[in-house]
Each structure stands twice: as structure tokens, then as C-alpha cells.
Scaffold this active site. Structure first.
Site, mmCIF file in Angstrom:
data_model
loop_
_atom_site.group_PDB
_atom_site.id
_atom_site.type_symbol
_atom_site.label_atom_id
_atom_site.label_comp_id
_atom_site.label_asym_id
_atom_site.label_seq_id
_atom_site.Cartn_x
_atom_site.Cartn_y
_atom_site.Cartn_z
ATOM 1 N N LYS A 13 0.675 -1.170 -0.076
ATOM 2 C CA LYS A 13 0.013 -0.064 -0.112
ATOM 3 C C LYS A 13 0.806 1.377 0.035
ATOM 4 O O LYS A 13 0.643 2.028 -0.670
ATOM 5 C CB LYS A 13 -0.804 -0.034 1.303
ATOM 6 C CG LYS A 13 -1.858 -1.154 1.350
ATOM 7 C CD LYS A 13 -2.566 -1.178 2.661
ATOM 8 C CE LYS A 13 -1.973 -1.041 3.821
ATOM 9 N NZ LYS A 13 -0.966 -2.338 4.267
ATOM 10 N N ARG A 88 -8.954 0.925 10.005
ATOM 11 C CA ARG A 88 -8.161 -0.600 10.324
ATOM 12 C C ARG A 88 -9.230 -1.232 11.029
ATOM 13 O O ARG A 88 -8.949 -2.387 11.289
ATOM 14 C CB ARG A 88 -6.962 -0.411 11.139
ATOM 15 C CG ARG A 88 -5.528 -0.587 10.191
ATOM 16 C CD ARG A 88 -4.733 -0.293 10.957
ATOM 17 N NE ARG A 88 -3.530 -0.992 10.607
ATOM 18 C CZ ARG A 88 -2.314 -0.567 9.762
ATOM 19 N NH1 ARG A 88 -2.445 0.623 9.397
ATOM 20 N NH2 ARG A 88 -1.429 -1.407 9.924
ATOM 21 N N ARG A 127 11.698 -5.312 4.617
ATOM 22 C CA ARG A 127 11.560 -4.043 4.272
ATOM 23 C C ARG A 127 12.623 -3.193 4.883
ATOM 24 O O ARG A 127 12.844 -3.424 6.044
ATOM 25 C CB ARG A 127 9.982 -3.792 4.882
ATOM 26 C CG ARG A 127 9.899 -2.091 4.711
ATOM 27 C CD ARG A 127 8.241 -1.844 4.788
ATOM 28 N NE ARG A 127 7.494 -2.225 6.018
ATOM 29 C CZ ARG A 127 6.435 -2.268 6.297
ATOM 30 N NH1 ARG A 127 5.573 -1.750 5.270
ATOM 31 N NH2 ARG A 127 5.967 -2.321 7.205
ATOM 32 N N ARG A 160 12.180 -1.133 10.417
ATOM 33 C CA ARG A 160 11.213 -0.727 11.528
ATOM 34 C C ARG A 160 11.234 -1.762 12.570
ATOM 35 O O ARG A 160 11.356 -2.960 12.423
ATOM 36 C CB ARG A 160 9.913 -0.691 10.773
ATOM 37 C CG ARG A 160 9.816 0.551 10.128
ATOM 38 C CD ARG A 160 8.541 0.794 9.554
ATOM 39 N NE ARG A 160 7.142 0.055 10.022
ATOM 40 C CZ ARG A 160 6.155 -0.068 9.411
ATOM 41 N NH1 ARG A 160 5.719 0.265 8.587
ATOM 42 N NH2 ARG A 160 4.964 -0.596 10.129
ATOM 43 N N ARG A 171 1.216 -8.802 13.982
ATOM 44 C CA ARG A 171 0.243 -7.647 13.135
ATOM 45 C C ARG A 171 -0.707 -8.315 12.248
ATOM 46 O O ARG A 171 -1.936 -7.962 11.720
ATOM 47 C CB ARG A 171 1.266 -6.765 12.545
ATOM 48 C CG ARG A 171 2.031 -5.835 13.455
ATOM 49 C CD ARG A 171 3.245 -5.279 12.800
ATOM 50 N NE ARG A 171 3.082 -4.643 11.476
ATOM 51 C CZ ARG A 171 3.798 -4.297 10.733
ATOM 52 N NH1 ARG A 171 5.043 -4.851 10.945
ATOM 53 N NH2 ARG A 171 3.761 -3.667 9.468
#
Ligand code: ADP
Ligand code: ADP
Length: 218
Positions: A13, A88, A127, A160, A171
Site C-alpha cells: 500500500k 483499520r 523491508r 522498523r 500484526r
């Protein structure tokens, strides 16, 4: 157009929202980026958010709705935006309707990024994001030209805290429980458009086609 990008963490996204912002000038509104900026600056919001973000839990709806209300009422968001990471929960989705309705606006389209859990784990654990503007890379799938440096602004890339594997699994559980019900919520309203997974440019081409088709039929 007022767009929502919906899908699991790591679905792409943010990558696509950044491309739409760079190439089409549509502002990206990333609630994750807003929270991380507050956390880095150690503001009261950042200190509260860290309690949830670091554990892979959702920040409470009332906090998030306050943030989004302020952000969507800024001047640059009046002529369209991409919401990346909001809503969310069903509570957030209903609140979003109220926030937009108060100024005569509404959501035009919800683009759904459907990516399987095993692909997600690989994407999130590799990532890397840049310090200065949260530009997004992947160690193997989308590496920068110079290792550890952002192609766009030269700032350092980092991993992160919540992209470590244990937190990623948490998550994903939270996504399936709290966020996936939004698929039906928006499908029933005729706003829902799935995007097929593929490489970054092929996903971008699909997005632009879907958005143009919808804009043309209004
Ligand atoms: P990703 O892009 O990997 O899905 P985000 O950057 O969107 O992750 O979000 C990171 C974290 O910030 C979430 O795990 C959650 O703790 C918090 N967060 C971001 N957006 C929201 C939201 N709309 N509601 C609640 N928490 C949020
Ligand atoms: P989200 O915002 O949905 O959490 P990101 O845009 O941050 O997802 O992407 C998660 C990771 O996957 C990043 O490392 C990014 O470089 C990589 N990525 C994004 N889209 C693709 C894609 N279509 N194919 C392969 N890797 C991708």
C-alpha cells in the site's frame, strides 16, 4: 478522488501510494508514518502510540480518528487523497464517513491489495525505510541503488522495530481479526476493487487503470 488502500501489512500500500503521490500528485495520508514521526519526536501522542505500535497492536480508535480528522481537513487533502493504513476497524470506517460527510465529501473507491500471508512475512522482514521521508525499499525485492541509502534523498535506510518476525505475526493476526471485515463493509457499498498481486510496476498500472475507469464513469 478520495481513495482508500486496504490490505494486510506488507501488501504494498505504501509503495503504491508513494508512486501515486510522486507521479500524479495525489497526497498520501499514511497513519503509520504520522505515528512514527510522533514517536521519533517523543510527543505525548508518540509516547502513547509506542505502547501499541511496538507490540503490533492497533492504536485506539479515538486517537486515530482525531489524527485523521485533523489531517483530512488540511488544505492539500481537499482535492483528493490516498488513505494508506486507515481505516483499520469498523469503528474507524464509520468515523471516516462522518469526518468526510461534515465537509460534503465521501470515499470514491477502495482498492484492495490481496497478498497471501507467506508473501507478507518475506516482504515485511526485508523491508527497509528511509529516515528522512519513509521511502520504501526491500533488501532483495526492491533494493536501493546504493546499499543502505535512499535513492530519492540519500538518507539512511533502517528496519522498523515492528518488522521483526514475532511482531509481524501479531500484526497479521490483528489484521485478519480487526481489518478484514472492512472488505465486506466496502464491497456492499460498491466501492470495492481488488488489485491483483504482481511486481511493483504492474500493480501500479492496474491501479491507474482502475482509478481512471472509475473517474470516467462518474
Ligand atoms: P504497515 O504499512 O506495515 O501496515 P503501518 O505503518 O500502516 O504498517 O502501521 C504501523 C502500526 O501503526 C500499526 O501496526 C499500528 O500499531 C499503528 N497504526 C497505523 N495506522 C493505524 C490505524 N488506522 N489504527 C490503529 N493503529 C494504527
Ligand atoms: P504496506 O504499506 O502495505 O505495509 P509496503 O509498501 O511498505 O507495504 O511494502 C512492504 C515491502 O514489500 C517493502 O519492502 C516493499 O519494497 C515490498 N513491496 C511492495 N510492493 C511489492 C511488490 N509488488 N512486489 C515485491 N515487493 C513489494
Amino acid at each position: 478522488m478520495n481513495l482508500i488502500f486496504l490490505g494486510p501489512p506488507g501488501a504494498g500500500k505504501g509503495t503504491q501510494a508513494q508512486l501515486l503521490q510522486q507521479r500524479e500528485g495525489i497526497p498520501q495520508v499514511s497513519t503509520g508514518d504520522i505515528l512514527r514521526a510522533a514517536m521519533a519526536a517523543k510527543t505525548p501522542l508518540g509516547q502513547e502510540a509506542a505502547l501499541y505500535v511496538d507490540r503490533g497492536e492497533l492504536v485506539p480508535d479515538d486517537v486515530m480518528i482525531g489524527i485523521i480528522n485533523e489531517r483530512l481537513n488540511q488544505p492539500d487533502a481537499q482535492r483528493g487523497f490516498v488513505l494508506d493504513g486507515f481505516p483499520r476497524t469498523l469503528g474507524q470506517a464509520r468515523a471516516l464517513d462522518r469526518v468526510l460527510g461534515a465537509t460534503g465529501r465521501h470515499i470514491d473507491l477502495v482498492l484492495y491489495f490481496d497478498v497471501a500471508d507467506d508473501v507478507i512475512i518475506r516482504r515485511l522482514t526485508g523491508r527497509r525505510v528511509c529516515r528522512s521521508a519513509a521511502h520504501i525499499y526491500h533488501e532483495e525485492l526492491s533494493p536501493p541503488r546504493i546499499s543502505g541509502r535512499c535513492d530519492i534523498d540519500g538518507s539512511e535506510l533502517f528496519q522498523r522495530e515492528d518488522d521483526r518476525e514475532e511482531t509481524v505475526r501479531r500484526r497479521l493476526e490483528v489484521y485478519h481479526r480487526e481489518t478484514e471485515p472492512l472488505v465486506d463493509f466496502y464491497r456492499r457499498r460498491g466501492l470495492f476493487e481488488p488489485v491483483r498481486n504482481g511486481d511493483i510496476e504492474s500493480v501500479y498500472r492496474q491501479l491507474v487503470e482502475i482509478i481512471k475507469a472509475r473517474a470516467g464513469s462518474r
